[in-house]
Structure formats: structure tokens, C-alpha cells
Scaffold this motif. Structure first.
Motif, PDB file in Angstrom:
ATOM      1  N   GLU A 117       0.850  -1.192   0.000  1.00  0.00           N
ATOM      2  CA  GLU A 117       0.000   0.000   0.000  1.00  0.00           C
ATOM      3  C   GLU A 117       0.884   1.240   0.000  1.00  0.00           C
ATOM      4  N   LEU A 118       0.507   2.234  -0.798  1.00  0.00           N
ATOM      5  CA  LEU A 118       1.227   3.507  -0.852  1.00  0.00           C
ATOM      6  C   LEU A 118       0.282   4.618  -0.435  1.00  0.00           C
ATOM      7  N   GLN A 119       0.732   5.422   0.525  1.00  0.00           N
ATOM      8  CA  GLN A 119      -0.054   6.568   0.983  1.00  0.00           C
ATOM      9  C   GLN A 119       0.622   7.851   0.516  1.00  0.00           C
ATOM     10  N   THR A 120      -0.120   8.681  -0.189  1.00  0.00           N
ATOM     11  CA  THR A 120       0.404   9.961  -0.661  1.00  0.00           C
ATOM     12  C   THR A 120      -0.743  10.943  -0.827  1.00  0.00           C
ATOM     13  N   GLY A 121      -0.514  12.190  -0.468  1.00  0.00           N
ATOM     14  CA  GLY A 121      -1.558  13.202  -0.585  1.00  0.00           C
ATOM     15  C   GLY A 121      -2.759  12.922   0.280  1.00  0.00           C
ATOM     16  N   GLY A 122      -2.556  12.202   1.390  1.00  0.00           N
ATOM     17  CA  GLY A 122      -3.657  11.885   2.283  1.00  0.00           C
ATOM     18  C   GLY A 122      -4.544  10.752   1.794  1.00  0.00           C
ATOM     19  N   VAL A 123      -4.160  10.093   0.714  1.00  0.00           N
ATOM     20  CA  VAL A 123      -4.953   9.001   0.146  1.00  0.00           C
ATOM     21  C   VAL A 123      -4.109   7.726   0.123  1.00  0.00           C
ATOM     22  N   SER A 124      -4.745   6.589   0.452  1.00  0.00           N
ATOM     23  CA  SER A 124      -4.057   5.300   0.425  1.00  0.00           C
ATOM     24  C   SER A 124      -4.426   4.540  -0.842  1.00  0.00           C
ATOM     25  N   TYR A 125      -3.427   3.955  -1.472  1.00  0.00           N
ATOM     26  CA  TYR A 125      -3.625   3.199  -2.709  1.00  0.00           C
ATOM     27  C   TYR A 125      -3.091   1.777  -2.532  1.00  0.00           C
ATOM     28  N   ASP A 126      -3.911   0.796  -2.900  1.00  0.00           N
ATOM     29  CA  ASP A 126      -3.418  -0.575  -3.005  1.00  0.00           C
ATOM     30  C   ASP A 126      -2.719  -0.687  -4.350  1.00  0.00           C
ATOM     31  N   VAL A 127      -1.409  -0.859  -4.329  1.00  0.00           N
ATOM     32  CA  VAL A 127      -0.636  -0.711  -5.566  1.00  0.00           C
ATOM     33  C   VAL A 127      -0.142  -2.042  -6.143  1.00  0.00           C
ATOM     34  N   GLY A 128      -0.494  -3.159  -5.496  1.00  0.00           N
ATOM     35  CA  GLY A 128      -0.115  -4.442  -6.070  1.00  0.00           C
ATOM     36  C   GLY A 128       0.616  -5.329  -5.088  1.00  0.00           C
ATOM     37  N   LYS A 129       1.232  -6.370  -5.634  1.00  0.00           N
ATOM     38  CA  LYS A 129       1.933  -7.360  -4.826  1.00  0.00           C
ATOM     39  C   LYS A 129       3.429  -7.348  -5.118  1.00  0.00           C
ATOM     40  N   VAL A 130       4.190  -7.701  -4.102  1.00  0.00           N
ATOM     41  CA  VAL A 130       5.623  -7.939  -4.263  1.00  0.00           C
ATOM     42  C   VAL A 130       5.879  -9.417  -3.957  1.00  0.00           C
ATOM     43  N   ASP A 131       6.508 -10.101  -4.896  1.00  0.00           N
ATOM     44  CA  ASP A 131       6.831 -11.522  -4.737  1.00  0.00           C
ATOM     45  C   ASP A 131       8.323 -11.645  -4.433  1.00  0.00           C
ATOM     46  N   ILE A 132       8.641 -11.886  -3.176  1.00  0.00           N
ATOM     47  CA  ILE A 132      10.042 -11.967  -2.751  1.00  0.00           C
ATOM     48  C   ILE A 132      10.553 -13.410  -2.865  1.00  0.00           C
ATOM     49  N   SER A 133       9.791 -14.357  -2.365  1.00  0.00           N
ATOM     50  CA  SER A 133      10.033 -15.806  -2.450  1.00  0.00           C
ATOM     51  C   SER A 133      11.520 -16.157  -2.546  1.00  0.00           C
ATOM     52  N   PRO A 134      12.268 -15.948  -1.465  1.00  0.00           N
ATOM     53  CA  PRO A 134      13.730 -16.106  -1.541  1.00  0.00           C
ATOM     54  C   PRO A 134      14.205 -17.532  -1.318  1.00  0.00           C
ATOM     55  N   TRP A 135      15.415 -17.806  -1.761  1.00  0.00           N
ATOM     56  CA  TRP A 135      16.218 -18.884  -1.215  1.00  0.00           C
ATOM     57  C   TRP A 135      16.991 -18.291  -0.038  1.00  0.00           C
ATOM     58  N   VAL A 136      17.083 -19.060   1.022  1.00  0.00           N
ATOM     59  CA  VAL A 136      17.779 -18.619   2.233  1.00  0.00           C
ATOM     60  C   VAL A 136      18.906 -19.614   2.510  1.00  0.00           C
ATOM     61  N   TYR A 137      20.149 -19.142   2.375  1.00  0.00           N
ATOM     62  CA  TYR A 137      21.318 -20.002   2.507  1.00  0.00           C
ATOM     63  C   TYR A 137      22.002 -19.728   3.847  1.00  0.00           C
ATOM     64  N   GLY A 138      22.443 -20.800   4.520  1.00  0.00           N
ATOM     65  CA  GLY A 138      23.037 -20.563   5.821  1.00  0.00           C
ATOM     66  C   GLY A 138      24.088 -21.565   6.245  1.00  0.00           C
ATOM     67  N   VAL A 139      24.830 -21.175   7.275  1.00  0.00           N
ATOM     68  CA  VAL A 139      25.777 -22.043   7.965  1.00  0.00           C
ATOM     69  C   VAL A 139      25.561 -21.853   9.465  1.00  0.00           C
ATOM     70  N   ALA A 140      25.838 -22.901  10.230  1.00  0.00           N
ATOM     71  CA  ALA A 140      25.612 -22.793  11.667  1.00  0.00           C
ATOM     72  C   ALA A 140      26.417 -23.841  12.429  1.00  0.00           C
ATOM     73  N   PHE A 141      26.653 -23.555  13.703  1.00  0.00           N
ATOM     74  CA  PHE A 141      27.163 -24.524  14.670  1.00  0.00           C
ATOM     75  C   PHE A 141      25.946 -25.098  15.393  1.00  0.00           C
ATOM     76  N   VAL A 142      25.858 -26.437  15.454  1.00  0.00           N
ATOM     77  CA  VAL A 142      24.696 -27.102  16.057  1.00  0.00           C
ATOM     78  C   VAL A 142      25.157 -27.976  17.211  1.00  0.00           C
ATOM     79  N   LYS A 143      24.479 -27.813  18.345  1.00  0.00           N
ATOM     80  CA  LYS A 143      24.792 -28.581  19.551  1.00  0.00           C
ATOM     81  C   LYS A 143      23.588 -29.441  19.932  1.00  0.00           C
ATOM     82  N   GLN A 144      23.840 -30.705  20.205  1.00  0.00           N
ATOM     83  CA  GLN A 144      22.779 -31.659  20.564  1.00  0.00           C
ATOM     84  C   GLN A 144      22.784 -31.904  22.062  1.00  0.00           C
ATOM     85  N   PHE A 145      21.577 -31.960  22.642  1.00  0.00           N
ATOM     86  CA  PHE A 145      21.433 -32.183  24.095  1.00  0.00           C
ATOM     87  C   PHE A 145      20.558 -33.411  24.342  1.00  0.00           C
TER      88      PHE A 145
END
Length: 215
Positions: free
Chosen positions: A187-215
Motif C-alpha cells: 500500500e502507498l499513501q500519498t496526498g492523504g490518500v491510500s492506494y493498493d498498488v499491487g503485490k511484491v513476490d520476494i520468495s527467496p532462497w535462504v542459505y546458511g551455515v551454523a554450529f549445532v549442539k545436541q542435548f
């Protein structure tokens, strides 16, 4: 198709039997970092400023995971992070650009199957998972005087695949990747008016590394 493949792999894994290596009742904690890498072509917004093509950049932040094994080799994992920061470029047909930015938190809950006890080379332990992501956006900004940008929160499915490389019986180095369906209304608000302006499709790949500890 990418997410479908991850879901099918998870379903297949959950139907397999194996020697048991991680018993029900086990906990793991992971600490590391992940990069959120949005898909290309994030959509086009129809705004009072004209049609604006959206490009969302990537970001890397520290993350933490906690996983509880509800059955042998089957765990429920929660991914948490400090806020990711994304610069957004809004490009008009004439080549002019408007800069915007946002922050978001993407907690993700996944059901996972770990291939422990399969006598893998170097004792590596692959895993696959599928779950639900909730992404909340905040601190949105847009480089237009008097305008305000609002990005809705998003719910979507998430797929997860990775491998743990143990260096002690209870400690591992993890490499993983997730595909997350993040599709949100803007949504974009300008001039005191709100407009539904569409969709954003981000849908990422998320890559990672980590240290993992088991209990």
C-alpha cells in the motif's frame, strides 16, 4: 516446482525406515548466519507515480534455531533471526528510480527428517523439511516526500534441505538452504490518500551455515 520437489523429498523421507541415531526427546540448538536471497523480478506496482518495477536486494544476518525430536529422527524446528534489512529499487519505464527500504523478521516452523544412522560418507547427516513461514515487515521507507509505504505481513510454505557434518558426537557444522514463499500486498499513501498498488513476490532462497549442539 522447487518447493514441490522439497515437499516430495520430505514425504519420501518420512516413509523410510533406518537405524536410529537421534532418539525422540533430543534437543538441538544452532547458531549461525543466513542470507536471504530474493528471487529476481519481484513484480510491478501500479502507483500514482506510474508503473514501478520492483527489485529487492539480499541481506545476511545472524540466526538461531531450536529443534525438538518428536520421534526418532523426526524433529520440529523453529528458525529465528535478528531483523533482515532490504534495500528496494522501484524503477519506472523511463529509467528513473525511487529508492525504498524495509526490515523484516521471518520465523519459520518446520517438520524435518534427519538421515541419521545411514552410514553416510564421513558420517554426514543430511535432512529435509517442510513447514510454515510467517514474515512481518516494519520500518518501511520510500524516497518520495510526503509518501508512506506499507508492506503487509505474509504467510507461506517453506521447504528446507541441508547437511550436518559432525566433529564430535554432539556437535556439528551445518550447511542448509530454504525456499520460502513470501508474497505480500503493498500500500502507498500519498496526498492523504491510500492506494493498493499491487503485490511484491520476494520468495527467496535462504542459505546458511551454523554450529549445532545436541542435548
Amino acid at each position: 516446482m522447487k518447493l514441490q520437489s522439497l515437499v516430495l523429498a520430505t514425504a519420501a523421507a518420512l516413509t523410510m525406515t533406518s537405524a536410529i541415531a537421534v532418539p525422540a526427546g533430543t534437543w538441538t540448538i544452532g547458531a549461525g548466519a543466513h542470507m536471504v536471497d530474493p528471487k529476481s523480478d519481484n513484480g510491478t506496482l501500479s502507483t500514482p507515480l506510474g508503473a514501478l518495477k520492483v527489485d529487492v536486494d539480499d541481506d545476511i544476518r545472524p540466526t538461531i534455531t531450536g529443534e525438538y525430536f518428536i520421534a526418532n529422527n523426526v524433529g520440529v524446528e523453529l528458525l529465528a533471526a535478528i531483523p533482515f534489512h532490504h534495500d528496494i529499487t522501484l524503477k519506472a519505464a523511463d529509467g528513473s528510480k525511487v529508492d525504498a527500504k524495509t526490515q523484516h523478521l521471518p520465523p519459520t516452523l518446520s517438520l524435518q527428517y534427519h538421515f541419521d544412522g545411514y552410514n553416510m560418507p564421513m558420517n554426514v547427516k543430511p535432512f529435509v523439511g517442510v513447514g510454515l513461514n510467517y514474515t512481518t515487515f516494519f520500518k518501511e521507507r520510500i524516497g518520495v516526500s510526503g509518501a508512506k509505504l506499507d508492506i503487509d505481513d505474509s504467510f507461506g510454505v517453506a521447504g528446507h534441505i541441508g547437511v550436518d557434518i559432525p566433529f564430535t558426537p554432539t556437535e556439528s557444522f551445518r550447511i542448509d538452504a530454504r525456499y520460502i514463499d513470501i508474497d505480500t500486498d503493498v500500500e502507498l499513501q500519498t496526498g492523504g490518500v491510500s492506494y493498493d498498488v499491487g503485490k511484491v513476490d520476494i520468495s527467496p532462497w535462504v542459505y546458511g551455515v551454523a554450529f549445532v549442539k545436541q542435548f
